[in-house]
Design a protein around this motif. Structure first.
Motif, PDB file in Angstrom:
ATOM      1  N   UNK A   1     -36.488  39.756 -49.083  1.00  0.00           N
ATOM      2  CA  UNK A   1     -36.112  38.548 -49.463  1.00  0.00           C
ATOM      3  C   UNK A   1     -37.448  37.587 -49.592  1.00  0.00           C
ATOM      4  N   UNK A   2     -38.504  37.990 -48.921  1.00  0.00           N
ATOM      5  CA  UNK A   2     -39.772  37.371 -49.167  1.00  0.00           C
ATOM      6  C   UNK A   2     -41.055  38.262 -49.309  1.00  0.00           C
ATOM      7  N   UNK A   3     -42.021  37.816 -49.803  1.00  0.00           N
ATOM      8  CA  UNK A   3     -43.194  38.466 -49.831  1.00  0.00           C
ATOM      9  C   UNK A   3     -43.811  38.788 -48.656  1.00  0.00           C
ATOM     10  N   UNK A   4     -43.839  37.993 -47.997  1.00  0.00           N
ATOM     11  CA  UNK A   4     -44.560  38.301 -46.323  1.00  0.00           C
ATOM     12  C   UNK A   4     -43.761  39.536 -45.755  1.00  0.00           C
ATOM     13  N   UNK A   5     -42.483  39.207 -45.764  1.00  0.00           N
ATOM     14  CA  UNK A   5     -41.778  40.449 -44.860  1.00  0.00           C
ATOM     15  C   UNK A   5     -41.899  41.763 -45.597  1.00  0.00           C
ATOM     16  N   UNK A   6     -41.827  41.801 -47.019  1.00  0.00           N
ATOM     17  CA  UNK A   6     -42.155  43.108 -47.821  1.00  0.00           C
ATOM     18  C   UNK A   6     -43.399  43.856 -47.423  1.00  0.00           C
ATOM     19  N   UNK A   7     -44.510  42.824 -47.598  1.00  0.00           N
ATOM     20  CA  UNK A   7     -45.865  43.027 -47.400  1.00  0.00           C
ATOM     21  C   UNK A   7     -46.065  43.855 -45.797  1.00  0.00           C
ATOM     22  N   UNK A   8     -45.490  43.053 -45.026  1.00  0.00           N
ATOM     23  CA  UNK A   8     -45.443  43.574 -43.404  1.00  0.00           C
ATOM     24  C   UNK A   8     -44.820  45.012 -43.553  1.00  0.00           C
ATOM     25  N   UNK A   9     -43.584  45.131 -44.150  1.00  0.00           N
ATOM     26  CA  UNK A   9     -43.085  46.259 -44.198  1.00  0.00           C
ATOM     27  C   UNK A   9     -43.913  47.556 -44.636  1.00  0.00           C
ATOM     28  N   UNK A  10     -44.484  47.112 -46.053  1.00  0.00           N
ATOM     29  CA  UNK A  10     -45.012  48.085 -46.740  1.00  0.00           C
ATOM     30  C   UNK A  10     -46.312  48.445 -45.803  1.00  0.00           C
ATOM     31  N   UNK A  11     -47.038  47.695 -45.041  1.00  0.00           N
ATOM     32  CA  UNK A  11     -48.159  47.800 -44.375  1.00  0.00           C
ATOM     33  C   UNK A  11     -47.748  48.613 -43.369  1.00  0.00           C
ATOM     34  N   UNK A  12     -46.889  48.352 -42.404  1.00  0.00           N
ATOM     35  CA  UNK A  12     -46.381  49.322 -41.154  1.00  0.00           C
ATOM     36  C   UNK A  12     -45.706  50.582 -41.383  1.00  0.00           C
ATOM     37  N   UNK A  13     -44.989  50.488 -42.203  1.00  0.00           N
ATOM     38  CA  UNK A  13     -44.020  51.726 -42.525  1.00  0.00           C
ATOM     39  C   UNK A  13     -44.301  52.611 -43.656  1.00  0.00           C
ATOM     40  N   UNK A  14     -45.024  52.180 -44.647  1.00  0.00           N
ATOM     41  CA  UNK A  14     -45.124  52.793 -45.710  1.00  0.00           C
ATOM     42  C   UNK A  14     -46.694  53.504 -45.604  1.00  0.00           C
ATOM     43  N   UNK A  15     -47.572  52.562 -45.210  1.00  0.00           N
ATOM     44  CA  UNK A  15     -48.964  52.903 -45.385  1.00  0.00           C
ATOM     45  C   UNK A  15     -49.392  53.506 -43.926  1.00  0.00           C
ATOM     46  N   UNK A  16     -49.013  52.772 -42.998  1.00  0.00           N
ATOM     47  CA  UNK A  16     -49.634  53.331 -41.484  1.00  0.00           C
ATOM     48  C   UNK A  16     -48.648  54.190 -40.871  1.00  0.00           C
ATOM     49  N   UNK A  17     -47.125  54.694 -41.758  1.00  0.00           N
ATOM     50  CA  UNK A  17     -46.173  55.673 -41.226  1.00  0.00           C
ATOM     51  C   UNK A  17     -45.606  55.268 -39.602  1.00  0.00           C
ATOM     52  N   UNK A  18     -45.669  54.087 -39.388  1.00  0.00           N
ATOM     53  CA  UNK A  18     -45.041  53.713 -38.223  1.00  0.00           C
ATOM     54  C   UNK A  18     -43.632  54.085 -38.102  1.00  0.00           C
ATOM     55  N   UNK A  19     -42.963  54.160 -37.076  1.00  0.00           N
ATOM     56  CA  UNK A  19     -41.513  54.471 -36.966  1.00  0.00           C
ATOM     57  C   UNK A  19     -40.719  53.304 -37.055  1.00  0.00           C
ATOM     58  N   UNK A  20     -39.661  53.306 -38.085  1.00  0.00           N
ATOM     59  CA  UNK A  20     -38.704  52.487 -38.309  1.00  0.00           C
ATOM     60  C   UNK A  20     -37.296  52.956 -37.815  1.00  0.00           C
ATOM     61  N   UNK A  21     -36.907  51.872 -36.942  1.00  0.00           N
ATOM     62  CA  UNK A  21     -35.579  52.402 -36.356  1.00  0.00           C
ATOM     63  C   UNK A  21     -34.435  52.104 -37.264  1.00  0.00           C
TER      64      UNK A  21
ATOM     65  N   UNK B   1     -34.695  52.279 -41.082  1.00  0.00           N
ATOM     66  CA  UNK B   1     -35.104  52.910 -42.370  1.00  0.00           C
ATOM     67  C   UNK B   1     -35.992  54.083 -42.092  1.00  0.00           C
ATOM     68  N   UNK B   2     -35.346  55.509 -42.330  1.00  0.00           N
ATOM     69  CA  UNK B   2     -36.260  56.612 -42.295  1.00  0.00           C
ATOM     70  C   UNK B   2     -35.863  57.588 -43.191  1.00  0.00           C
ATOM     71  N   UNK B   3     -36.466  58.701 -43.143  1.00  0.00           N
ATOM     72  CA  UNK B   3     -36.234  59.896 -44.053  1.00  0.00           C
ATOM     73  C   UNK B   3     -36.426  59.639 -45.556  1.00  0.00           C
ATOM     74  N   UNK B   4     -35.409  60.030 -46.168  1.00  0.00           N
ATOM     75  CA  UNK B   4     -35.295  59.841 -47.730  1.00  0.00           C
ATOM     76  C   UNK B   4     -35.206  58.282 -48.306  1.00  0.00           C
ATOM     77  N   UNK B   5     -34.629  57.608 -47.440  1.00  0.00           N
ATOM     78  CA  UNK B   5     -34.366  56.246 -47.740  1.00  0.00           C
ATOM     79  C   UNK B   5     -35.745  55.534 -47.447  1.00  0.00           C
ATOM     80  N   UNK B   6     -36.538  55.752 -46.509  1.00  0.00           N
ATOM     81  CA  UNK B   6     -37.829  55.207 -46.369  1.00  0.00           C
ATOM     82  C   UNK B   6     -38.795  55.526 -47.264  1.00  0.00           C
ATOM     83  N   UNK B   7     -38.645  56.795 -47.871  1.00  0.00           N
ATOM     84  CA  UNK B   7     -39.655  57.348 -49.083  1.00  0.00           C
ATOM     85  C   UNK B   7     -39.483  56.756 -50.232  1.00  0.00           C
ATOM     86  N   UNK B   8     -37.935  56.384 -50.394  1.00  0.00           N
ATOM     87  CA  UNK B   8     -37.585  55.528 -51.716  1.00  0.00           C
ATOM     88  C   UNK B   8     -38.018  54.209 -51.943  1.00  0.00           C
ATOM     89  N   UNK B   9     -37.747  53.417 -50.554  1.00  0.00           N
ATOM     90  CA  UNK B   9     -37.908  52.264 -50.492  1.00  0.00           C
ATOM     91  C   UNK B   9     -39.421  51.869 -50.766  1.00  0.00           C
TER      92      UNK B   9
END
Length: 117
Positions: A77-97, A99-107
């Motif tokens: 819903x917002x750019x800042x939230x999206x960038x935060x999610x991308x940084x921590x869960x897509x780039x740094x591969x932190x665990x997300x309670x 979204x995970x697995x194939x859903x995380x990869x797709x997202x």
């Protein structure tokens, strides 16, 4: 000489009128409206990109649980939230309670496609 006096009087009247509370209120209202309009224009491309992302991922997340869908729609819903999610869960591969697995990869792949102009 008369021109100078008339000019000085006109300037004095203009200053008095512009300093009145009504004119100050009116000018502040105009400034607020213009500021809101400029903010809307500045964020239009961002909102369109986020809306497009939500439309693309909506069919894929339809089979997820309610709290997962709400979470994903919230982060998109917002750019800042999206960038935060991308940084921590897509780039740094932190665990997300949520979204995970194939859903995380797709997202993450869909987030990489988003272009903010």
């Amino acid at each position: 000489m008369k021109r100078t006096i008339v000019l000085i009087l006109e300037i004095a009247v203009l200053v008095v009128v512009l300093r009145s509370s009504f004119v100050q209120f009116w000018l502040a209202d105009i400034q607020d409206n213009l500021s809101d309009w400029m903010t809307e224009l500045a964020t239009m491309a961002e909102r369109e990109a986020l809306s497009d992302l939500q439309k693309r991922i909506r069919p894929f997340i339809a089979n997820l649980s309610d709290y997962q869908r709400e979470y994903i729609m919230d982060i998109t819903s917002s750019r800042s939230k999206l960038e935060h999610f991308q940084r921590y869960y897509c780039i740094e591969k932190d665990k997300n309670p949520y979204v995970y697995g194939a859903t995380l990869i797709y997202l993450c792949s869909e987030i990489r496609k988003v272009q903010f102009d």
